[in-house]
Design an enzyme around this catalytic site. Sequence first.
Site, PDB file in Angstrom:
ATOM      1  N   ARG A 287      44.116   1.791  32.037  1.00 48.28           N
ATOM      2  CA  ARG A 287      45.441   1.775  31.395  1.00 48.28           C
ATOM      3  C   ARG A 287      45.385   1.154  30.004  1.00 48.28           C
ATOM      4  O   ARG A 287      45.964   1.690  29.058  1.00 48.28           O
ATOM      5  CB  ARG A 287      46.462   1.023  32.244  1.00 48.28           C
ATOM      6  CG  ARG A 287      46.896   1.777  33.480  1.00 48.28           C
ATOM      7  CD  ARG A 287      47.828   0.944  34.317  1.00 48.28           C
ATOM      8  NE  ARG A 287      47.183  -0.333  34.637  1.00 48.28           N
ATOM      9  CZ  ARG A 287      47.806  -1.440  34.951  1.00 48.28           C
ATOM     10  NH1 ARG A 287      49.126  -1.484  34.985  1.00 48.28           N
ATOM     11  NH2 ARG A 287      47.157  -2.540  35.252  1.00 48.28           N
TER      12      ARG A 287
ATOM     13  N   ASN B 230      49.658   2.610  36.765  1.00 44.24           N
ATOM     14  CA  ASN B 230      48.942   2.855  38.011  1.00 44.24           C
ATOM     15  C   ASN B 230      49.910   3.430  39.026  1.00 44.24           C
ATOM     16  O   ASN B 230      51.109   3.144  38.992  1.00 44.24           O
ATOM     17  CB  ASN B 230      48.354   1.563  38.573  1.00 44.24           C
ATOM     18  CG  ASN B 230      47.119   1.108  37.838  1.00 44.24           C
ATOM     19  OD1 ASN B 230      46.477   1.874  37.135  1.00 44.24           O
ATOM     20  ND2 ASN B 230      46.772  -0.159  37.993  1.00 44.24           N
TER      21      ASN B 230
END
Length: 92
Positions: A17, A35
């Site tokens: 990320r 996520n």
Amino acid sequence: MATHLRIVGLVQGVGYRASFEAQARALQLSGWVRNRADGSVEAMIQGAPDAVEKIIAWSRRGPTSAKVKEVVVSDTDDATLSPGRFDVRPTA
């Protein structure tokens, strides 16, 4: 028009990320990344077509410790994204 990505593989706990966010900001994309509870990573992006293609290509590799198995790409009109803003969102 925005582009939705679902990235599957070893993509959590490997800096995916944060790396995606850095790439998106460098490409001046708007959107978000997060996520998913199923172990995948999800992103919604919007920007210049060449920048979108570049991040899609990057997402198929990810950071060094990631092992991407699949990237599902789809276009959507449903996204409301703030121009010039890219966020890391909480897990969904």
